[in-house]
Design a protein around this motif. Structure first.
Motif, PDB file in Angstrom:
ATOM      1  N   ASN A   1       0.507  -1.317  -0.138  1.00 55.95           N
ATOM      2  CA  ASN A   1      -0.219  -0.183   0.114  1.00 55.95           C
ATOM      3  C   ASN A   1       0.918   1.278   0.479  1.00 55.95           C
ATOM      4  OD1 ASN A   1      -3.253   1.088   0.438  1.00 55.95           O
ATOM      5  ND2 ASN A   1      -1.786   2.214   1.991  1.00 55.95           N
ATOM      6  N   ARG A   2       0.495   2.094  -0.850  1.00 55.97           N
ATOM      7  CA  ARG A   2       1.269   3.291  -0.850  1.00 55.97           C
ATOM      8  C   ARG A   2       1.762   3.831   0.512  1.00 55.97           C
ATOM      9  NH1 ARG A   2      -1.877   9.014  -2.961  1.00 55.97           N
ATOM     10  NH2 ARG A   2      -2.990   8.071  -1.452  1.00 55.97           N
ATOM     11  N   THR A   3       0.844   4.483   1.688  1.00 65.32           N
ATOM     12  CA  THR A   3       0.796   4.403   3.235  1.00 65.32           C
ATOM     13  C   THR A   3       1.495   2.925   3.086  1.00 65.32           C
ATOM     14  OG1 THR A   3      -0.796   5.992   2.204  1.00 65.32           O
ATOM     15  CG2 THR A   3      -0.188   4.752   5.086  1.00 65.32           C
TER      16      THR A   3
ATOM     17  N   LYS B   1      -0.444   1.203   6.429  1.00 63.63           N
ATOM     18  CA  LYS B   1      -1.797   0.172   6.520  1.00 63.63           C
ATOM     19  C   LYS B   1      -1.923  -1.213   5.996  1.00 63.63           C
ATOM     20  CE  LYS B   1      -5.253   3.741   4.606  1.00 63.63           C
ATOM     21  NZ  LYS B   1      -6.208   3.744   3.414  1.00 63.63           N
TER      22      LYS B   1
ATOM     23  N   LYS C   1      -7.642   3.214  -6.239  1.00 60.08           N
ATOM     24  CA  LYS C   1      -9.386   3.554  -6.415  1.00 60.08           C
ATOM     25  C   LYS C   1      -9.190   4.347  -7.724  1.00 60.08           C
ATOM     26  CE  LYS C   1      -9.993   7.778  -2.877  1.00 60.08           C
ATOM     27  NZ  LYS C   1     -11.091   6.908  -2.143  1.00 60.08           N
TER      28      LYS C   1
END
Ligand code: ATR
Length: 482
Positions: free
Chosen positions: A39-41, A44, A82
């Protein structure tokens, strides 16, 4: 001397650890797959492993390069971020790290033209791109969704069995099959959502009509829907309608449905379906009415301005409540068959236009479980297309023709009573109008052709001889052959 064993490679990777992505990753892990996570962050990703590490084997990565390196070849990467810009951003970052034959799956709600574009771009680079419609929400992603993968048939050999395994199963049959090339999967998912709009609107109208006609409380109507769920209408949406109507608001003690603001939202897939149908020239009137009905509900200034407009409607008095409920049930079933018939027409038209060769019976089969429109009657649709693969009209199939014929008198009674009593039933009414238009011996389209010829010399064809004709409307009104 000990040899360092390299860490085992992951069989599939998921990018995007929001609810859908993490649930899908957990679903793969629960089926025994080693799943790479990114995940980009990064926090998470760590949260998912901390909370759900027990589900199976996860290989978390904080860098995309490490994530890619942790996957066996051909790599299978499922992107669950998204739709739109974020999906392109992830693809752009991912592609330079991949090698020939690797498979990128977009499991988001992407618009099918984007999928067609992305598939072509990745094919140029020797990569497989699979736009996969995934339906069923969070619950489905975790416990078995309906999966509609498009993309190249070759990639389905390496990917399909895994997707089939984690999909919902009905009678032992997976709710996942290869839909067709490039954008076919996301197109079918889009139409699925459009049909979902129509189905929900029709249920809403049935509820509203019974409420007005019978003065019944939501809890009483919950019973009606629960009973309907035992018959031909047996479906997830009818089932949850019964549950919703039975729900009491803790704060006020009223029926929950009565304290919810009556303005329906949408994320846009209904709109996309109608837009695509307009481009294809396919009349999806049920889906269009449903989409517009949501827009009407949200037309706040217009509704406010219309508040005191006269209705000149009668007071609805129903002599036989049970008979009325049965009429509404039949009208609902017939209208629902029309909405599905129109949706399948749209799939057929797009399939022909794009060369997708979509098997409509198989689509009905993979919608039987996992997804929002799962319903018993989808079996009947599959059977209809199995009987006649190139069936031109679902409602003309023997089974559905009989079912609709059985309900048509009730359908007319309900639509006319709605109009007489000033209760809007746009999806019921337009489905019936569509049915009658298809059945009509002659349509006023002949007059429209004449009008077009009058003002624009658009010409017309005659019923009695071949050729194209024009009447000299501003001359001596004789007919010429164009
Ligand atoms: P939900 O509504 O359930 O949160 P979503 O908004 O559809 O899900 O998707 C959010 C996911 O898209 C997250 O994984 C998010 O990453 P972050 O946790 O880092 O925000 C990811 N996402 C959104 N935009 C992104 C981008 N430009 N690049 C990479 N990932 C992105």
């Amino acid at each position: 001397m000990t040899t360092q064993q390299p860490a085992p490679l992951a069989q599939i990777g998921v990018v995007g650890m929001a609810v859908m992505g993490s649930n899908l990753a957990r679903n793969f892990a629960r089926h025994g797959y080693r799943v790479a996570l990114y995940n980009r962050t990064a926090a998470k990703t760590d949260e998912v492993v901390a909370a759900h590490g027990d589900d199976g084997e996860f290989v978390p990565a904080h860098e995309l390069a490490a994530f890619v390196a942790s996957l066996e070849r051909p790599r299978r990467v499922v992107i669950m971020v998204k739709a739109g810009g974020p999906t392109d951003a992830v693809i752009d970052e991912l592609v330079p790290l991949l090698e020939d034959g690797d498979i990128v799956v977009d499991g988001g709600n992407s618009h099918f033209p984007d999928t067609i574009r992305r598939e072509a771009a990745l094919r140029e680079k020797g990569l497989h791109f699979v736009g996969a419609g995934i339906s069923g929400g969070e619950e489905g992603a975790l416990n078995g969704p309906s999966i509609m993968p498009g993309g190249p048939a070759e990639s389905y050999a390496a990917l399909g069995p895994m997707l089939e395994e984690i999909s919902a199963h009905v009678d032992g049959v997976p709710c996942c099959t290869h839909v067709g090339p490039d954008g076919a999967g996301h197109f079918v998912k889009m139409v699925h959502n459009g049909i979902e709009y129509a189905d929900m609107q029709l249920i809403g109208e049935a509820y509203d009509l019974m409420r007005h006609a019978l003065g019944a409380a939501p809890a009483e109507l919950a019973q009606v829907f629960a009973t309907w769920n035992q018959g031909d209408l047996d479906s997830f949406l009818i089932e949850i309608t019964a549950e919703v109507l039975a729900q009491t608001d803790a704060a006020t003690g009223k029926a929950l449905v009565d304290v919810i603001v009556d303005q329906a939202g949408q994320k846009g897939t209904g709109r996309w379906t109608v837009q695509a149908a307009l481009d294809l020239g396919v009349p999806v009137t049920g889906i269009a009415e449903a989409t517009f009905a949501r827009a009407v509900s949200s037309s706040v200034p217009q509704r406010e301005a219309a508040k005191d407009l006269p209705g000149h409607a009668g007071t609805w008095e129903v002599a036989d409540a049970d008979a009325f409920v049965e009429d509404v049930r039949k009208a609902l079933y017939a209208s629902k068959v029309v909405a599905y018939s129109q949706g399948f027409d749209q799939i057929a038209a797009a399939s022909a236009e794009h060369g997708w060769d979509i098997d409509r019976g198989a689509m009905a089969r993979i919608w039987r479980g996992g997804c929002i429109i799962r319903a018993k009657f989808l079996d009947r649709i599959t059977e209809a297309y199995e009987r006649t693969p190139d069936l031109p009209l679902l409602i003309a199939d023997a089974y559905f023709a009989e079912a609709v014929a059985d309900g048509v008198a009730a359908w007319r009674r309900v639509v006319s009573a709605a109009a007489l009593n000033g209760v809007p039933a746009p999806a019921f009414a337009s489905s019936l109008a569509y049915y009658d238009a298809l059945r009509a011996d002659r349509l006023p389209a002949a007059l429209i052709q004449a009008q077009r010829d009058f003002f624009g010399a658009h010409t017309y064809q005659r019923t009695d001889k071949p050729g194209t004709y024009h009447t000299l409307w501003s001359g001596d009104r004789s007919e010429t052959q164009a």
